[in-house]
Every structure is written in structure tokens, then in C-alpha cells.
Design a protein around this motif. Structure first.
Motif, PDB file in Angstrom:
ATOM      1  N   ASP A   8      62.785  85.178  68.237  1.00 24.19           N
ATOM      2  CA  ASP A   8      61.194  85.044  68.609  1.00 24.19           C
ATOM      3  C   ASP A   8      60.892  86.146  67.555  1.00 24.19           C
ATOM      4  O   ASP A   8      61.292  87.160  67.588  1.00 24.19           O
ATOM      5  N   LYS A  18      59.842  81.859  77.205  1.00 26.51           N
ATOM      6  CA  LYS A  18      58.498  81.182  76.787  1.00 26.51           C
ATOM      7  C   LYS A  18      58.257  80.216  77.372  1.00 26.51           C
ATOM      8  O   LYS A  18      56.925  79.695  77.831  1.00 26.51           O
ATOM      9  N   ASP A  19      59.196  79.126  77.647  1.00 26.58           N
ATOM     10  CA  ASP A  19      58.599  77.837  78.433  1.00 26.58           C
ATOM     11  C   ASP A  19      58.364  78.136  79.872  1.00 26.58           C
ATOM     12  O   ASP A  19      57.624  77.547  80.243  1.00 26.58           O
ATOM     13  N   ASP A  61      56.715  80.711  80.749  1.00 26.46           N
ATOM     14  CA  ASP A  61      55.740  81.578  80.908  1.00 26.46           C
ATOM     15  C   ASP A  61      54.539  80.634  80.510  1.00 26.46           C
ATOM     16  O   ASP A  61      53.314  80.496  81.028  1.00 26.46           O
ATOM     17  N   ASP A  62      54.921  79.675  79.267  1.00 26.18           N
ATOM     18  CA  ASP A  62      53.874  78.716  79.006  1.00 26.18           C
ATOM     19  C   ASP A  62      53.558  77.508  80.477  1.00 26.18           C
ATOM     20  O   ASP A  62      52.464  77.424  80.660  1.00 26.18           O
ATOM     21  N   SER A  72      51.500  79.371  82.982  1.00 29.17           N
ATOM     22  CA  SER A  72      50.280  79.374  82.554  1.00 29.17           C
ATOM     23  C   SER A  72      49.316  78.312  82.630  1.00 29.17           C
ATOM     24  O   SER A  72      48.110  78.136  82.984  1.00 29.17           O
ATOM     25  N   VAL A  73      50.264  77.000  82.352  1.00 34.10           N
ATOM     26  CA  VAL A  73      49.562  75.906  82.218  1.00 34.10           C
ATOM     27  C   VAL A  73      48.908  75.510  83.746  1.00 34.10           C
ATOM     28  O   VAL A  73      48.012  75.186  83.997  1.00 34.10           O
TER      29      VAL A  73
END
Length: 789
Positions: free
Chosen positions: A555, A566-567, A569-570, A573-574
Motif C-alpha cells: 500500500d 482496507k476492505d 475499513d471501506d 465506512s460504507v
């Protein structure tokens, strides 16, 4: 010319009537007998006085030849118009006039003996350059547009300032050079036109008294008082705040000029239609004649209903041309009429200030004489009100900004349902003069009922650990492969040591992730492994390519393998963004039933607090029915949020589950705004029990088991009283009827929490709507259902 002000003028003025005399000579030789005879007679009378043709510089001669000059200029100054036109012969820009019409003479007489007529805002610099421009146009054939609106400000006999626009006719004027005149080239003229502000340059090219103006001009005035006063009004309205106090007297003078009323006064009263009160505006320079000595008064205590309707509903001017007569004719408004009479007001106009269909207040025009203000001259306000309205809107916008600034600084960004309370305190502080020693009051809402709900990411800590574990193991695998490749080329014991340490870390990661494992492994890789790789990066081309390939797979920001984290966290967040968006939208709709405080927080999921009670909206009639309605609304909202998650889940980059919980608390509490934390919190030791339950309930278990009270696909409702259970069973039954909840209802005890016992819970399955256009139900449906069962 004896006037010292113009002794340094580039022009020497010679008042001459040679063009008039030359015209009379033409007429004398004509065939028209009566015109010829008239011209010959005038020429005969003028012949003994050659100065009339050659030029007069001694102004006393104007008085000596006053009658003769009047006769010479008779064609230009018709006797029939002398009482109508404001007209005189003059020397342009010199403030020297003679041969006035009767109306002009009367205006000067009313101004007083000591009045000296001067062109407004016409200083020595402008005078000098204007004279030079006159020379350039007359003698050098230029077409310089140096004109600007010129005004004389002349008071009338009542002291009201009148404003007259000046028009100049220079047909009887000619310009001639003297021996001092300096010939100008085209280049000189171009330089002058580019340097208006350079007075020394103008004086260099046009030395004092280097030119002669021979003849006279005709100055015509017209009364532009209203237009000019409106222009001045606009200028005053644009003044910065610190100049408003000084401008107040000037504002009244402007209104006096417009209305021609010497004792006219102006005021302003703020209107709060929501509370039905007249309020003193927070502008120190403005007085209120409606309120007199009060700061606030209920509209109904001052006017009768019919008068209020005229003023506030019809939004038209309210005109009283004779206050005493009005008092006799409208005994129901005696209190208002008496208030006006006590202030010496005998006539008045109250004009509404309206912007975007909202009434801001009333502009007040008052006079001490009856019928001075009436329905006829009220029409003049139509020209003024647009400017006043825009200004008042700007004042209130600035006031609002000031209030918001205080709220943001001393409190925080707050929900609109309780905004009124913060605004009230901020406004009180402003009216008190923003005294820094005046403490801000704490904001407290008593006797409010709390509602709490959350949609939580199930096992978010475990999921985060798993994503971290996967990323670290993947990175160690990449490094192990890389070090084996390097070891084949560079046989070094240090490489073998790092290979051992990396493999040991990989085995540890597969066991159990500890609190500091991520930091330890990441620190080791970045501070030791990556530093070592940077050394080997320069030793061999093959090694360089492999190392570059490794770093490119990381990264860019973290310099680590960060795919799974990251997946996660994303996805988190979504989910949070979507759930918060749904809740905010539905909450805005719920406010229409009864205002209530709302706040939400994004953590590993979305939590929300609701507080409803009479103190939140004291001007409305609170009923427990609104609490019941809000509880039913909350339950449906949680169902709909779960359905939104159900639709969202297939698109998430990381698979996560959610659970939903509602906490019921039927004892009213108080909430206090914490000045240090800039947020609301429960107030008092007893009320803290609610906060304890709220913080611990979602991780608690069913009593006597190791099963969490929250479960995927179900809503858990925690309560403590039997009547609460009965109330929510009714709501569940209704939503089962609407096919939003399943038929099976679980009921169980909740394990004892620290200091809290006796909690129970209902748990019911959510039915996910798989159709593309799911049916939704309005809050009116909920309210109707609740009140009929």
C-alpha cells in the motif's frame, strides 16, 4: 474677479454679453418692425456701457446694470416662467450667479442671509481640472466627457435640506488664450487625459490666468430632493456597522428631505410572528415608538385583533393621520393611541419590512403634527422600502452570523430542535453588550424522555483482527520468499536470522492476535526488514528487481500489505455512512410530529439518542402520545435500516454482520449541555443509571447463558417495566401485521450489570423485504394504529 477662491484658476472670467448684443444687431437689421424696434432700443440703452460687450470682471457692475441685463436676457428668461423655472445666468463652476428667476430668488431668500451657495463635493482639484477640460473642449476641439452630476444643497425656511441638480448651458461662452497660455500638442493632451490626479501637471500645462472665459452661461436647477435623498439613503444603508450610530441623524435628515416634514422621526420595531410579540431590535441606534420604553410586548396587549390583522396578515402600511381622532374612533386601540400621544406623536406610518414572505418588523415614521403623515405621502415609502428591506435583511443576517459564532465558540454545532435555547442565550449576551465578564448560562432540559438505539457491526473487533492477521501473514509470506531468493545469491547468516524471525512471527499470528501484535510486527518490518532491503537493493540487478516488485505490491501510504484491512475499513465506512444517511432522513420526517433532540454517533456501527419532552419545545402542547409515537417510529426506523443493510451487504468489499438494539427507559431525566465537552449529557447522579445501561447493554448476555442478547437478523428491545413490555408488544404486533417483523417473539432476562439489575428483553426476527419497491408506511399510519388499539 474678487473671489479669492478662484484667483488661481486657469481661467479669468469676463462676464460679457457680446453674443447677445451681436444677435440683437442682426434682429435690428431685419424686416420685422416690432422685433427690429425692440432690438434697436436695447442696443441704444447698452451702447453707453462698453463693458457689457468687452467683459465685466468687477461683480459690483452686475448690480449696477441689473435691470439692463435683465432686459438683454429677456428672451432667455421669459417673464411668464419666472415663478416656475429655477434659472440664472452664471459663470460655469464659479458659483457666481445673477439675473435669477423669481423662484430662484425665493429659494435663496429662504435659505437665509448667511447661506453661501457651493457645488456639493466640488473641491479645488476638481474645479481646476474641469476648467482645463472646458478649455480643451472649446479651444482644442476635444470631446472630453468630464461631466458628473452637480448639485446645490440649499435649506428651505424650515431647515429641511433640498437638493437641486445643476444643468449648464455654455452656448454664450467662448474661451481665448492669453500670452501666458502654453500651446499643447496631441501628445500633451494624451498625457493629461491619463493623469487626472496629477494637479501639478495640469497647472504646468494650464498656468493660472493663462486663459479667458468670455461670456456667460445659463444654469438651470431642478428639484431632485427625493431622488437625491434616496441615493443618499442607499449610501447610508451601506455604511459599515461602526458608522451606523453617526449616520442615524443623517438618516432622519434624509427622510425629512423626502417628506418635507421638519420634525419627522424614524424608528423600527422587530416582529416575532411565531411568538406574536413586538420586540426591540438589537440595533442600538434605532428607537421603537411602538414599544416606547418596553423591550418586548405581546401584540394582543397593544392592538385589537382587527388592527393586528391589517398590520400582520395583510402586510400593508398602517397609517394614522390623526392620533387623537383615531383614539376616539377606535377605542379598542386606546392603549396604543395613548402611548403615541404620550410621546408627542400626532400622525404616523408603520410600514412592514418583508423579505421572502417573512415579516422582519415595522419601519416607523412619526410626526408631532396631525395629518403630516397620511395615505398620500405614504406612497413615497414604496420607493424606499426595497432598499430598507435589503438592508434589514443584511442586518439580521449579520446578527445571525454573530449569534452562530457565539454558539459555535461557546457551545457547539447543535440540533435545530434545541437551537432556540442557545439562540436565546446568545442574543441575551449580545444585547448585554458582549460583556466578557458575563458568564454564559448552562443549557438544561428537564423532564425529557430518552430513547436509545444502535445498529452495531457484529464482532467488529474479531473481524478487524482477522483482516489484520491476513495482511500480516501475507506480507511475511512475501518477505520470506524474497529473503530466500536473496539468500541464494548472498550467503549471509543475518539473512537466515531474519528468515527465522519472520517464520516465528507467522506461527505466532496463526495462534492468537494480541493487542500489540500488529504494532510489533509492523515496527519490525518497517524499521529492520525494509532498512535491510534498501541495502541489498543496490548490490545486484536481479535482487533489485525482486525488491522493487515487493515494494510495488505494498500500500502506497502504509508501506505494508493493507488489502484486507482496507476492505474492512471501506466496508465499515460504507455501512456507517448508509445507516446514518437513512436515519438522518427519517429523523427529519419525525420532527414534524413534535420537536425532539436528536444526535447520532458513528463507531463500529451507528448509535442514536433521542430526547422528547415539554422543555424541548415549551411553546407547543406536549402530550405523552408523542413519546409513544416516537417509540413506534424508532422501531420501524430500525427495521428499515436493517433492510437497507440487507440490500447493501452483497456490494461490500468485506462481509460483515450487524445487530440491532433498542433501550427503553420510561423515567424522565434531565440533560445538561457540558460546556467543557461541547455536548449534551445526562444531568444528576440518578440519571447516570441510564448512561451506565446504555454503555454496557450491547455486550451483555442472556442471564445464565453465554449467548449475547443481540443477534444477527433480529431486533432486541431492552426494558425494565411490565408496562414497557406491553407497549412494545403492541408495536411488534402492528409491525408483524405490516410484514416487517417475524411471528416469533423471544422474552428473556438480561444478566445483571454493575449496579443495574432486573433488565429484561424482547427479541424478534426482522423480515427482509426482497422486492425492488418495498412498501413503506407513514408516521400517520403508525399514529393511527397506535391510538386505535
Amino acid at each position: 474677479m474678487e473671489d479669492e477662491k478662484y484667483e488661481n484658476s486657469p481661467l479669468t472670467a469676463q462676464i460679457s454679453f457680446h453674443k447677445v448684443l451681436e444677435k440683437l444687431e442682426e434682429i435690428a437689421e431685419s424686416d420685422v418692425d416690432y422685433r427690429s424696434d425692440y432690438a434697436k432700443a436695447l442696443l441704444r440703452h447698452a451702447e453707453p456701457f462698453p463693458e457689457l460687450r468687452e467683459g465685466i470682471t468687477d461683480l459690483t457692475l452686475l448690480d449696477k446694470h441689473k435691470l439692463l441685463i435683465k432686459n438683454l436676457l429677456a428672451d432667455l428668461f421669459p417673464t411668464a416662467l419666472t415663478h416656475n423655472e429655477i434659472k440664472a445666468a452664471s459663470i460655469p463652476f464659479f458659483n457666481i450667479t445673477f439675473n435669477h428667476t423669481e423662484r430662484f430668488d425665493k429659494i435663496l431668500k429662504n435659505a437665509g442671509k448667511d447661506f453661501g451657495m457651493q457645488i456639493r463635493n466640488f473641491d479645488d482639484h476638481q474645479f481646476y481640472v474641469f476648467c482645463c477640460c472646458l478649455i480643451l473642449n472649446f479651444y482644442y476641439g476635444q470631446n472630453l466627457d468630464f461631466s458628473k452630476p452637480l448639485f446645490y444643497d440649499i435649506p428651505d425656511s424650515d431647515g429641511i435640506m433640498k437638493h437641486y441638480r445643476i444643468l449648464i448651458n455654455a452656448d454664450f461662452l467662448e474661451i481665448m488664450p492669453t500670452e501666458k497660455a502654453i500651446p499643447l500638442t496631441k501628445e500633451d493632451i494624451n498625457v493629461l487625459t491619463d493623469n487626472y490626479d496629477n494637479l501639478e501637471l495640469w497647472k504646468e500645462k494650464f498656468p493660472p490666468h493663462s486663459w479667458i472665459s468670455r461670456g456667460f452661461g445659463i444654469v438651470t436647477l431642478f428639484d431632485a430632493t427625493v431622488e437625491n435623498a434616496i441615493s443618499n439613503l442607499k449610501t447610508n444603508l451601506l455604511l459599515p456597522h461602526e458608522l451606523k450610530e453617526a449616520a442615524k441623524g443623517n438618516m432622519e435628515a434624509i427622510f425629512k428631505s423626502i417628506y418635507k416634514i421638519p420634525d419627522l422621526k424614524i424608528g423600527f420595531t422587530e416582529v416575532n410572528e411565531e411568538d406574536n410579540v413586538f420586540t426591540l431590535a438589537p440595533f442600538k441606534e434605532v428607537k421603537s415608538f411602538i414599544l416606547k420604553d418596553c423591550r418586548e410586548i405581546n401584540c394582543n396587549n397593544l392592538f385589537c385583533d382587527s388592527t393586528l390583522k391589517t398590520m400582520m396578515k395583510d402586510k400593508r402600511e398602517f397609517i394614522i393621520s390623526d392620533v387623537e381622532e383615531y383614539r376616539l374612533q377606535r377605542p379598542e386601540d386606546t392603549r396604543f393611541a395613548d402611548s403615541l400621544l404620550e410621546q408627542g406623536i400626532r400622525s404616523c406610518i408603520l410600514a412592514p419590512i418583508i423579505k421572502n414572505d417573512k415579516m422582519l418588523g415595522f419601519i416607523e415614521l412619526v410626526s408631532s403634527k396631525p395629518r403630516e403623515l397620511n395615505s398620500i405621502n405614504a406612497i413615497k415609502l414604496h420607493y424606499i422600502l426595497p432598499f430598507l428591506t435589503d438592508t434589514m435583511e443584511r442586518y439580521y443576517s449579520e446578527l445571525q452570523n454573530e449569534i452562530d459564532a457565539i454558539i459555535q465558540k461557546e457551545y457547539t454545532a447543535i440540533h435545530h430542535s434545541v437551537y432556540w435555547k442557545f439562540r436565546e442565550e446568545a442574543l441575551a449576551h449580545i444585547k448585554a453588550g458582549n460583556n466578557p465578564d458575563l458568564a454564559f448560562k448552562e443549557i438544561i432540559f428537564k423532564e425529557v424522555y430518552p430513547l436509545y438505539g444502535q445498529i452495531d457491526i457484529k464482532g467488529s473487533s474479531t473481524a478487524r483482527n482477522q483482516s489484520t492477521e491476513k495482511d500480516l501473514i501475507r506480507q511475511i509470506e512475501k518477505l520470506t520468499v524474497l529473503f530466500r531468493f536473496i539468500n541464494e545469491i548472498e550467503k549471509l547468516p543475518l539473512i537466515e536470522q531474519h528468515m527465522y524471525e519472520l517464520e516465528k512471527m507467522q506461527d505466532d499470528l496463526k495462534q492468537e492476535l494480541k493487542a500489540d501484535t500488529e504494532a510489533v510486527v509492523q515496527g519490525y518490518i518497517i524499521n529492520e526488514i525494509h532498512v535491510l532491503l534498501q541495502h541489498f537493493d543496490t548490490t545486484n540487478t536481479k535482487i533489485h528487481d525482486k525488491i522493487s516488485e515487493y515494494f510495488e505490491s505494498l500500500d502506497g501510504k502504509a508501506k505494508m500489505v493493507y488489502e484486507n484491512r482496507k476492505d474492512f475499513d471501506d466496508a465499515l465506512s460504507v455501512i456507517n455512512k448508509k445507516m446514518a444517511e437513512v436515519l438522518d432522513k427519517k429523523q427529519a420526517e419525525a420532527q414534524s410530529f413534535f420537536p425532539h433532540y436528536y444526535e447520532r454517533f458513528k463507531t463500529d456501527g451507528v448509535e442514536h439518542n433521542l430526547y422528547i419532552g415539554a422543555s424541548i419545545a415549551p411553546k407547543l402542547n406536549y402530550n405523552p402520545l408523542y413519546l409513544n409515537n416516537l417509540r413506534l417510529w424508532q422501531l420501524q426506523a430500525m427495521c428499515e435500516m436493517e433492510n437497507e443493510y440487507y440490500k447493501l451487504r452483497p456490494t461490500l468489499p468485506y462481509d460483515l454482520d450487524v445487530t440491532s438494539l433498542i433501550l427503553v427507559f420510561s423515567v424522565p431525566i434531565s440533560i445538561r449541555f457540558r460546556m467543557d465537552e461541547k455536548r449534551f449529557d445526562v444531568d444528576g447522579t440518578y440519571n447516570a443509571r441510564y448512561e451506565v445501561v446504555k454503555k454496557r447493554i450491547d455486550k451483555s448476555y442472556i442471564k445464565g447463558t453465554q449467548e449475547r442478547i443481540t443477534q444477527q437478523g433480529k431486533i432486541t428491545i431492552v426494558y425494565s417495566q411490565k408496562q414497557e413490555e406491553a407497549e412494545y408488544r403492541r408495536y411488534i404486533k402492528y409491525l408483524q401485521h405490516k410484514n416487517m417483523l417475524g411471528s416469533s417473539i423471544e422474552n428473556f432476562e438480561v444478566e445483571d450489570l454493575q449496579g443495574v439489575t432486573g433488565l429484561r428483553a424482547l427479541r424478534v426476527e426482522i423480515i427482509y423485504d426482497k422486492s425492488e419497491n418495498p412498501e413503506t408506511y407513514s408516521y400517520q399510519d403508525l399514529l393511527k394504529e397506535m391510538t386505535t388499539k
